[in-house]
Design an enzyme around this catalytic site. Sequence first.
Site, PDB file in Angstrom:
ATOM      1  N   GLU A 333       0.852  -1.190   0.000  1.00 46.52           N
ATOM      2  CA  GLU A 333       0.000   0.000   0.000  1.00 46.52           C
ATOM      3  C   GLU A 333       0.886   1.238   0.000  1.00 46.52           C
ATOM      4  OE1 GLU A 333      -2.244  -0.626   3.573  1.00 46.52           O
ATOM      5  OE2 GLU A 333      -0.633   0.084   4.883  1.00 46.52           O
ATOM      6  N   CYS A 334       0.370   2.312  -0.593  1.00 45.82           N
ATOM      7  CA  CYS A 334       1.047   3.610  -0.549  1.00 45.82           C
ATOM      8  C   CYS A 334       2.491   3.472  -1.039  1.00 45.82           C
ATOM      9  CB  CYS A 334       0.960   4.164   0.880  1.00 45.82           C
ATOM     10  SG  CYS A 334       1.448   5.882   1.069  1.00 45.82           S
ATOM     11  N   GLY A 335       3.464   3.800  -0.204  1.00 40.30           N
ATOM     12  CA  GLY A 335       4.863   3.713  -0.611  1.00 40.30           C
ATOM     13  C   GLY A 335       5.282   2.320  -1.010  1.00 40.30           C
ATOM     14  N   LEU A 337       3.474   0.230  -2.755  1.00 43.31           N
ATOM     15  CA  LEU A 337       3.122   0.101  -4.172  1.00 43.31           C
ATOM     16  C   LEU A 337       4.110   0.864  -5.051  1.00 43.31           C
ATOM     17  CD1 LEU A 337      -0.776   0.446  -4.070  1.00 43.31           C
ATOM     18  CD2 LEU A 337       0.526  -1.567  -4.781  1.00 43.31           C
TER      19      LEU A 337
END
Length: 383
Positions: A333-335, A337
């Site tokens: 998720e977020c960073g 990804l």
Amino acid sequence: MPPRLLVAGTHSGAGKTTVAVALMAAFAARGRTVQPFKVGPDFIDPSHHRAACWRESRNLDGWMLTKAYNRATFLRAAKRADLSIIEGVMGLFDGSSAVSDAGSTAEQAKELQAPVLLVVDGSAMSRSAAALVHGFATFDPDVRIAAVVFNRIRSEGHFRLLKEAVENALDIPVIGYFPPNDQFGIPERHLGLVMANEPGWREQVYTLLGRQAEETIDLGRVEELARSAPALSDFTEHDPQETERAQASPLRVGIARDPAFCFYYADNMDILVREGAELVFFSPLFDRTLPAVDLLYLGGGYPELYARDLAANVSMREAVKAFAAAGGVIYAECGGLMYLAERLRDFDGVDHEMVGLLPIEVVMTLDRLTLGYRQLEVILPCP
């Protein structure tokens, strides 16, 4: 009861984090067991809470979590503490809606029946401060503004003017102030404040904040206000964290944790353990190989700030790619990804090779950065 106080600001940048962290540090220095909380989906402020009072900060969120879950989370964490300090989010009444208290600090103040310590930037005010506090105190009668602390006050004389103005007009005590001081300022950047665990961060700032609170805030009154909170009924439904599943062979979950990947909720870690997982932490920045795990959890953080070093760690990038190719499960998720993308272009326009599992390029740009709640609709089946 448990004793509790919610530190709220009139707006973002009023100084609520400074005051909240200072109170946590001051009471911890006095030998109190302080349980910190943060309203909203924030990973950064809780890192400073933990550094100031040595206990894991818990998030309370009226948009993402149910009322029952928030209540259970609070009671579970607070029951062994002498004092709970809850830091709000944005301004007291700001949340996910312009016409209700959904997702706001005020919503949590009401749900937890917590007295509110309102932080006001008084640097350019005198009597107008009374009108401002009056508006906050009367906007929602179910939110109890118990006291006021002024921030960025340069002199004792200015503080006395503000205190007289508010206390003459309202039955709300002004119990202290904070002066402007670069020594205990926490720097900001594109996602908010810097994290407490970053290299080069001055840990002595928490000692300085605590000492300042001792000097200019009536801590005895703060504790009295926290103890004035009414009894909070126990959570009577099933507590989602009460039971723990024992497994003969626990699932080993590899969690990326270092300065580049540091956005994790403490409750999520607890849930994984409760479900029988063994948590194995590793660093995409500093480790050369993956640990022996069944699943990878790549959380958010600041890969854009460490893109050069992440790209330089070729062996780790290849290990993550090989893990996926062998059928390994990756949750990102977020960073996380961003790390799985082909390339990451940093704020200086420089491209850096990433893992290459996702056929995308991530481009960092400040002018399009927005923060807020988002709802996604899943339109394809997931395994």
